[in-house]
Motif scaffolding. Structure first.
Motif, PDB file in Angstrom:
ATOM      1  N   LEU A 161       0.823  -1.209   0.000  1.00 59.41           N
ATOM      2  CA  LEU A 161       0.000   0.000   0.000  1.00 59.41           C
ATOM      3  C   LEU A 161       0.860   1.264   0.000  1.00 59.41           C
ATOM      4  O   LEU A 161       0.529   2.260  -0.656  1.00 59.41           O
ATOM      5  N   SER A 162       1.950   1.237   0.756  1.00 61.09           N
ATOM      6  CA  SER A 162       2.842   2.410   0.769  1.00 61.09           C
ATOM      7  C   SER A 162       3.472   2.630  -0.598  1.00 61.09           C
ATOM      8  O   SER A 162       3.610   3.769  -1.059  1.00 61.09           O
ATOM      9  N   LEU A 163       3.834   1.538  -1.280  1.00 61.67           N
ATOM     10  CA  LEU A 163       4.435   1.667  -2.614  1.00 61.67           C
ATOM     11  C   LEU A 163       3.419   2.218  -3.609  1.00 61.67           C
ATOM     12  O   LEU A 163       3.760   3.061  -4.449  1.00 61.67           O
ATOM     13  N   LEU A 164       2.181   1.759  -3.519  1.00 53.27           N
ATOM     14  CA  LEU A 164       1.125   2.275  -4.385  1.00 53.27           C
ATOM     15  C   LEU A 164       0.909   3.767  -4.155  1.00 53.27           C
ATOM     16  O   LEU A 164       0.852   4.562  -5.107  1.00 53.27           O
ATOM     17  N   THR A 165       0.810   4.166  -2.894  1.00 57.07           N
ATOM     18  CA  THR A 165       0.560   5.575  -2.562  1.00 57.07           C
ATOM     19  C   THR A 165       1.732   6.461  -2.945  1.00 57.07           C
ATOM     20  O   THR A 165       1.569   7.538  -3.541  1.00 57.07           O
ATOM     21  N   VAL A 166       2.948   6.009  -2.601  1.00 59.14           N
ATOM     22  CA  VAL A 166       4.151   6.803  -2.890  1.00 59.14           C
ATOM     23  C   VAL A 166       4.336   6.991  -4.388  1.00 59.14           C
ATOM     24  O   VAL A 166       4.613   8.104  -4.864  1.00 59.14           O
ATOM     25  N   THR A 167       4.189   5.920  -5.152  1.00 57.58           N
ATOM     26  CA  THR A 167       4.367   6.009  -6.603  1.00 57.58           C
ATOM     27  C   THR A 167       3.363   6.956  -7.231  1.00 57.58           C
ATOM     28  O   THR A 167       3.700   7.779  -8.099  1.00 57.58           O
ATOM     29  N   THR A 168       2.128   6.899  -6.779  1.00 60.89           N
ATOM     30  CA  THR A 168       1.078   7.762  -7.337  1.00 60.89           C
ATOM     31  C   THR A 168       1.326   9.229  -7.008  1.00 60.89           C
ATOM     32  O   THR A 168       1.289  10.097  -7.891  1.00 60.89           O
ATOM     33  N   LEU A 169       1.580   9.516  -5.736  1.00 62.22           N
ATOM     34  CA  LEU A 169       1.800  10.908  -5.340  1.00 62.22           C
ATOM     35  C   LEU A 169       3.071  11.482  -5.965  1.00 62.22           C
ATOM     36  O   LEU A 169       3.099  12.638  -6.395  1.00 62.22           O
ATOM     37  N   ALA A 170       4.131  10.677  -6.030  1.00 60.05           N
ATOM     38  CA  ALA A 170       5.391  11.156  -6.628  1.00 60.05           C
ATOM     39  C   ALA A 170       5.209  11.478  -8.098  1.00 60.05           C
ATOM     40  O   ALA A 170       5.739  12.479  -8.605  1.00 60.05           O
ATOM     41  N   ALA A 171       4.455  10.649  -8.805  1.00 57.97           N
ATOM     42  CA  ALA A 171       4.209  10.909 -10.221  1.00 57.97           C
ATOM     43  C   ALA A 171       3.400  12.184 -10.412  1.00 57.97           C
ATOM     44  O   ALA A 171       3.662  12.967 -11.337  1.00 57.97           O
ATOM     45  N   MET A 172       2.430  12.426  -9.546  1.00 60.84           N
ATOM     46  CA  MET A 172       1.626  13.637  -9.675  1.00 60.84           C
ATOM     47  C   MET A 172       2.447  14.886  -9.353  1.00 60.84           C
ATOM     48  O   MET A 172       2.309  15.921 -10.008  1.00 60.84           O
ATOM     49  N   VAL A 173       3.320  14.779  -8.360  1.00 61.25           N
ATOM     50  CA  VAL A 173       4.218  15.905  -8.065  1.00 61.25           C
ATOM     51  C   VAL A 173       5.146  16.166  -9.247  1.00 61.25           C
ATOM     52  O   VAL A 173       5.361  17.310  -9.663  1.00 61.25           O
ATOM     53  N   GLY A 174       5.706  15.089  -9.795  1.00 62.27           N
ATOM     54  CA  GLY A 174       6.607  15.242 -10.944  1.00 62.27           C
ATOM     55  C   GLY A 174       5.915  15.799 -12.165  1.00 62.27           C
ATOM     56  O   GLY A 174       6.524  16.536 -12.947  1.00 62.27           O
ATOM     57  N   ALA A 175       4.641  15.478 -12.363  1.00 67.16           N
ATOM     58  CA  ALA A 175       3.915  15.950 -13.536  1.00 67.16           C
ATOM     59  C   ALA A 175       3.463  17.402 -13.396  1.00 67.16           C
ATOM     60  O   ALA A 175       3.361  18.114 -14.396  1.00 67.16           O
ATOM     61  N   THR A 176       3.205  17.833 -12.167  1.00 72.67           N
ATOM     62  CA  THR A 176       2.655  19.184 -11.971  1.00 72.67           C
ATOM     63  C   THR A 176       3.716  20.241 -11.684  1.00 72.67           C
ATOM     64  O   THR A 176       3.565  21.395 -12.091  1.00 72.67           O
ATOM     65  N   MET A 177       4.809  19.868 -11.005  1.00 76.57           N
ATOM     66  CA  MET A 177       5.797  20.875 -10.625  1.00 76.57           C
ATOM     67  C   MET A 177       6.408  21.612 -11.820  1.00 76.57           C
ATOM     68  O   MET A 177       6.534  22.846 -11.792  1.00 76.57           O
ATOM     69  N   PRO A 178       6.808  20.916 -12.919  1.00 71.17           N
ATOM     70  CA  PRO A 178       7.335  21.657 -14.070  1.00 71.17           C
ATOM     71  C   PRO A 178       6.318  22.645 -14.653  1.00 71.17           C
ATOM     72  O   PRO A 178       6.695  23.736 -15.082  1.00 71.17           O
ATOM     73  N   ILE A 179       5.044  22.272 -14.660  1.00 66.96           N
ATOM     74  CA  ILE A 179       4.002  23.157 -15.206  1.00 66.96           C
ATOM     75  C   ILE A 179       3.837  24.383 -14.325  1.00 66.96           C
ATOM     76  O   ILE A 179       3.722  25.516 -14.816  1.00 66.96           O
ATOM     77  N   VAL A 180       3.865  24.185 -13.009  1.00 69.60           N
ATOM     78  CA  VAL A 180       3.748  25.314 -12.085  1.00 69.60           C
ATOM     79  C   VAL A 180       4.941  26.253 -12.232  1.00 69.60           C
ATOM     80  O   VAL A 180       4.779  27.485 -12.297  1.00 69.60           O
TER      81      VAL A 180
END
Length: 472
Positions: A415-434
């Protein structure tokens, strides 16, 4: 160190501290003096071109002035330009005699103004000004200096074909033939109105196929993109790719056509921006060069390393705050690097795609939420698969080594791997745009920032999951 005149390739130089000559360099100096006296130009220059410019500079300042001047005249523009940049002003003034300046002037005079301007930027300011005054296109070069570095005005070519909209196709073709010697490659004819404002473009291929008596106003493309002379070169490249343009017209503040960004320049911009992004993604200053001094290397890299140190320290603090959990179940420590690695990799992958999309113009505001939704679904799938695999590994290991409550440990880690992977990908996808929205190079999001933030996020989520599902 023993050297002979027949082995110039053995010339070596030991970097000398400030104002402290080294005896180890005396044999090299003696051999260089001998080769200069004997006129062994080719052999000596071929060897010195492989040296670091700082070493060449130090060696020149140790030679007698007449030998240093003669050797400097032998050197081609590269590395002599870099050597000048390393010289102190007093040495530079002595070394750059009239003959040397004329040698550089002859080299630069053979180049296009845009190429000459680019090379002049490598010279120290005083030398560049002296050389610019000696060049035939001094007014053109001076006009380029009013624009900022990396702007369209600095890189544009001032040679182009611009004709009034009332001009016929026949006359336009004749004009292109007349300009062929002055302009080596003509891809587009620019169409002007009565006030000399750009109103359209005509590709040369379309012009050749059109009826000769047609006016340019009848066949020109009115849906074109032009940039101002102050536009950043990266934005020029983005617009050119978006509209699939081979050349980009450049306008002054009054809307008059003053130049064009050529295919050659667009290719160069793409190469420079790719190299700059690669450095930024690696946590290195975009101004870093292979021949930087130790001080420049430290100044360019240390801030990024310290930023990473701060992020790692925060992550270590998070781990330390769960000391009781680690004491209760030491096996949890084995999964910390797994979690941090997955978080970092997922974030870097998503941010790399986002940076590439922003650079090429593939990310539009209209489909932003759709792209983020796709990233979310992909991250959920990747995280779920990785979590299931990790859970299976935990159960398999429990058959060999004794593990307390392996089912709960497998659940917590997956569960931690699922949550971490999802949140990290969303941070990586949004930070460059911001970052792009607030005017910061999005490539800066990759590397130190993404890795550090996701490390902190990863360990925090892991211990919260472990506390809830394994130790609870």
């Amino acid at each position: 160190m023993t050297m002979s005149k027949s082995t110039p390739h053995n010339l070596t130089w030991h970097r000398e501290p400030a104002s402290e000559p080294l005896d180890a360099n005396e044999d090299t100096l003696a051999l260089v003096r001998s080769m200069v006296k004997d006129g062994q130009r080719t052999a000596l220059v071929d060897t010195l071109k492989k040296w670091d410019p700082v070493d060449v500079m130090q060696m020149l300042t140790r030679l007698r002035l007449k030998h240093a001047r003669k050797l400097f005249q032998w050197l081609p523009a590269d590395p002599s330009i870099k050597v000048i940049a390393e010289l102190r002003p007093e040495f530079r003034a002595i070394l750059l005699q009239e003959a040397t300046l004329e040698q550089f002037r002859d080299i630069l005079a053979e180049l296009d103004p845009e190429d000459a301007s680019e090379i002049l930027n490598e010279f120290p300011e005083d030398v560049a000004e002296e050389l610019a005054q000696r060049l035939p296109d001094v007014e053109t070069l001076a006009s380029r200096q009013i624009y900022a570095d990396d702007s369209a005005g600095r890189i544009m070519a001032r040679k182009f074909v611009a004709l009034p909209e009332t001009c016929t196709v026949e006359h336009a073709i004749a004009q292109i033939r007349d300009e062929a010697k002055r302009i080596r490659k003509i891809f587009t004819v620019y169409v002007l109105d009565a006030s000399n404002h750009l109103v359209g473009t005509v590709e040369v291929g379309k012009l050749l196929l059109a009826p000769t008596q047609k006016h340019l106003a009848d066949i020109m493309n009115r849906d074109f993109i032009a940039v101002s002379a102050d536009t950043d070169q990266e934005e020029v490249l983005r617009l050119a790719r978006k509209k699939d343009m081979r050349t980009v017209p450049v306008l002054d503040r009054d809307g008059h056509l003053v130049g064009r960004v050529t295919p050659k320049q667009l290719t160069r911009i793409a190469s420079e921006e790719a190299a700059e992004d690669m450095l930024l993604m690696s946590g290195v200053s975009s101004e870093a060069k292979a021949d930087d001094t130790v001080f420049r290397i430290v100044r360019g890299r240390l801030p990024w390393l310290l930023t990473g140190l701060i992020g790692s320290s925060i992550a270590a603090t998070v781990v330390g705050s769960f000391e009781d959990q680690l004491a209760a179940a030491a096996i949890l420590a084995a999964f910390i690097p797994v979690t941090m690695s997955m978080a970092g990799n997922a974030g870097l992958q998503a941010s790399a795609v986002a940076v590439q999309g922003l650079a090429t113009g593939a990310i539009w505001t209209g489909d932003l939420f759709y792209r983020l939704f796709k990233e979310l679904l992909a991250a959920l799938c990747n995280g779920a698969i990785a979590g299931v695999i990790l859970a299976c590994l935990v159960m398999a290991v429990s058959l060999v080594f004794p593990i307390e409550a392996p089912h709960r440990l497998a659940l917590a880690t997956s569960l931690s791997l699922l949550t971490v992977t999802t949140l990290a990908a969303m941070v990586g996808a949004t930070m460059p745009i911001v970052l792009d929205k607030i005017g910061i190079d999005p490539a800066m999001a990759i590397g130190v920032f993404i890795t550090s933030s996701n490390d902190i996020l990863g360990v925090l989520i892991f211990f919260l999951m472990a506390t809830a599902f394994y130790l609870g």
